[in-house]
Design a protein around this motif. Structure first.
Motif, short mmCIF file in Angstrom:
data_model
loop_
_atom_site.label_atom_id
_atom_site.label_comp_id
_atom_site.label_asym_id
_atom_site.label_seq_id
_atom_site.Cartn_x
_atom_site.Cartn_y
_atom_site.Cartn_z
N PHE A 118 0.84 -1.20 0.00
CA PHE A 118 0.00 0.00 0.00
C PHE A 118 0.87 1.26 0.00
N ASP A 155 -4.34 13.71 7.97
CA ASP A 155 -4.50 12.28 7.78
C ASP A 155 -3.80 11.82 6.51
N MET A 156 -3.58 10.53 6.42
CA MET A 156 -2.96 9.91 5.26
C MET A 156 -4.04 9.16 4.49
N ARG A 157 -4.04 9.27 3.15
CA ARG A 157 -5.01 8.54 2.35
C ARG A 157 -4.31 7.38 1.65
N PHE A 158 -4.86 6.20 1.85
CA PHE A 158 -4.24 5.00 1.31
C PHE A 158 -4.74 4.67 -0.08
N GLY A 159 -3.84 4.14 -0.91
CA GLY A 159 -4.25 3.54 -2.16
C GLY A 159 -4.92 2.20 -1.88
N TYR A 219 -1.35 10.75 17.83
CA TYR A 219 -2.37 10.46 16.83
C TYR A 219 -2.84 9.01 16.92
N TYR A 242 -5.90 6.40 14.89
CA TYR A 242 -6.75 6.32 13.70
C TYR A 242 -7.59 5.04 13.73
N TYR A 274 -9.40 2.65 10.79
CA TYR A 274 -9.59 2.34 9.38
C TYR A 274 -10.49 1.12 9.25
N LEU A 307 -7.37 0.48 2.59
CA LEU A 307 -7.66 1.00 3.92
C LEU A 307 -8.33 2.36 3.79
N LEU A 329 -10.04 5.57 5.87
CA LEU A 329 -10.03 6.22 7.17
C LEU A 329 -11.45 6.54 7.62
N TYR A 384 -10.15 9.96 13.05
CA TYR A 384 -8.86 9.98 13.70
C TYR A 384 -8.87 10.97 14.86
N GLY A 400 -12.93 11.09 8.93
CA GLY A 400 -12.20 10.64 7.76
C GLY A 400 -13.12 10.56 6.57
N GLU A 401 -12.76 9.76 5.60
CA GLU A 401 -13.51 9.71 4.36
C GLU A 401 -14.77 8.85 4.41
#
Lengths: 111, 115
Positions: free
Chosen positions: A88, A98-102, B31, B33, B35, B43, B45, B48, B58-59
């Motif tokens: 990933f 935040d970090m967005r994952f593939g 931090y 999170y 997922y 993954l 999110l 968080y 998150g999304e």
């Protein structure tokens, strides 16, 4: 919003062949991280790239961050059965924390 | 591995019931999170936290709420579980320096099935 696309979704190789997975972002990334997840396991951090055009190596793995900081790649030379798993990428944004994952690339290696 | 645990590890529940998943860390990282991982989606999110009582969406936050009353604990609640929330849930932690987020350490995951 920020999206990170990763290709291919699956890759099956013969042991000894090379493997590459690619990540592309719709926006400029502050950094990119790579993770590996073995079957049945949890993601494990491999590396982080921060600078434009950065290249880092870990033994047979080579990681690159594009000049525009919108794309990245992971290349494995001469794959081994221990390389099996899902790789990933995760992109960081300048606008949030935040970090967005593939979606990941699942690698299988035939001995 | 980083000191991060999740409980329960497996849970089967029925549609409409509330469910709470717990993430506990011993690393004192700022931090935390949550997922979810589903085939073909990687993954995603959910929520968080960047400190005690500081959380953000998150999304894929719809249908989920979180709470963080202590540095070491981050709870994920499904108020009324639906079958679409069947998934594997991972908690992760990371430290920061300034605005830079360092690597994330993941817990072992919780497999949730909603019937």
């Amino acid at each position: 919003g920020q999206q990170v696309m990763q290709i291919p979704q699956y890759q099956h190789v013969q042991e000894g062949e090379d493997f590459t997975t690619y990540c592309n972002s719709s926006t400029t990334l502050s950094n990119i991280q790579w993770y590996k997840q073995r079957p049945g396991g949890h993601p494990v951090f491999l590396i982080q790239l921060v600078k434009s055009g950065e290249v880092k190596k870990q033994k047979r793995l080579t990681f690159q961050f594009g000049e525009a900081k919108k794309n990245s790649s992971l290349h494995i030379t001469a794959t081994q059965t221990t390389d099996v798993g899902t790789y990933f990428c995760a992109g960081g944004s300048y606008n949030n924390n935040d970090m967005r994952f593939g979606a990941g690339t699942r690698l299988t290696v035939k001995p | 591995d980083a000191g991060i645990t999740q409980s329960p590890r497996h849970k089967v529940t029925e549609t409409g019931t509330p469910v709470t998943l717990r993430c506990h860390q011993t690393e004192n990282h700022r931090y935390m999170y949550w997922y979810r991982q589903d085939p073909g989606h990687g993954l995603r999110l959910i929520h968080y936290s960047y400190g005690v009582k500081d959380t953000d969406k998150g999304e894929v936050s719809d249908g989920y709420s979180v709470s963080r009353s202590k540095t070491e604990d981050f709870l994920l609640t499904l108020e009324s579980a639906t079958s679409s929330q069947t998934s594997v849930y991972f908690c992760a932690i990371s430290s920061t320096s300034g605005r830079a987020i360092h690597e994330q350490f993941f817990g072992p995951g919780t497999r949730l099935t909603v019937l």
